[in-house]
Write a protein that holds these residues in place. Sequence first.
Motif, short mmCIF file in Angstrom:
data_model
loop_
_atom_site.label_atom_id
_atom_site.label_comp_id
_atom_site.label_asym_id
_atom_site.label_seq_id
_atom_site.Cartn_x
_atom_site.Cartn_y
_atom_site.Cartn_z
N VAL A 96 0.83 -1.22 0.00
CA VAL A 96 0.00 0.00 0.00
C VAL A 96 0.86 1.26 0.00
N PHE A 97 1.79 1.37 0.94
CA PHE A 97 2.60 2.58 1.02
C PHE A 97 3.56 2.72 -0.15
N PRO A 98 4.19 1.65 -0.63
CA PRO A 98 5.01 1.81 -1.84
C PRO A 98 4.20 2.27 -3.06
N TYR A 99 2.96 1.76 -3.22
CA TYR A 99 2.12 2.24 -4.32
C TYR A 99 1.78 3.72 -4.14
N MET A 100 1.47 4.12 -2.92
CA MET A 100 1.17 5.53 -2.66
C MET A 100 2.40 6.40 -2.96
N THR A 101 3.57 5.90 -2.62
CA THR A 101 4.81 6.63 -2.89
C THR A 101 5.03 6.76 -4.39
N ALA A 102 4.84 5.68 -5.13
CA ALA A 102 5.03 5.71 -6.59
C ALA A 102 4.05 6.69 -7.23
N ILE A 103 2.81 6.67 -6.80
CA ILE A 103 1.81 7.59 -7.35
C ILE A 103 2.16 9.04 -7.02
N GLY A 104 2.55 9.28 -5.77
CA GLY A 104 2.94 10.63 -5.37
C GLY A 104 4.14 11.15 -6.16
N LEU A 105 5.15 10.30 -6.34
CA LEU A 105 6.31 10.69 -7.13
C LEU A 105 5.94 10.97 -8.58
N ALA A 106 5.07 10.14 -9.13
CA ALA A 106 4.65 10.33 -10.53
C ALA A 106 3.88 11.64 -10.69
#
Length: 166
Positions: free
Chosen positions: A50-60
Amino acid sequence: MNTRDDQAATRFALPEFLIGIGLLACAAVVLWQTLAIPVSPLYSKVGPTVFPYMTAIGLAVLSLLLIVAALRGGWQPQDEKETPVDWKSMAFVVAGLIANLVLIKPLGFTAASVVMFVLICYGFGSKHPLRDALIGLVLALAAYFGFAKALGVNIGAGFIETMLGA
């Protein structure tokens, strides 16, 4: 009527564009590595990704905003764009990051983080290495014990952590 400042503001800003592209590449790497995390079917909706996906989306999202800003002329004011790069300071910041990568295995997370913190502080103009080392030590120990004790994740115990009984 366009003034000179209006024309400068609408020019393509290559350095800022490259930063946005680099951040987008980081988001892609985070996403790629997140997809490689094994997830047990026992997890319902909230799992280890969950948090890695949120991080990837935020970075994108952030990288796309930076790219759009670069296409519109960049986010730096014109007078900052003309400021020369301080290569000595940049070298100390890069040296701090490299030192962390090189020293984390032999010395442990805390010692490597303190070295990195002192070098980066010096790169940003600090002339108080002892104070910086003490601040870095407190922050690194808080991060280490937060991961080791609260989350049960070993991020690289070294001699400092061993002396403190980690």
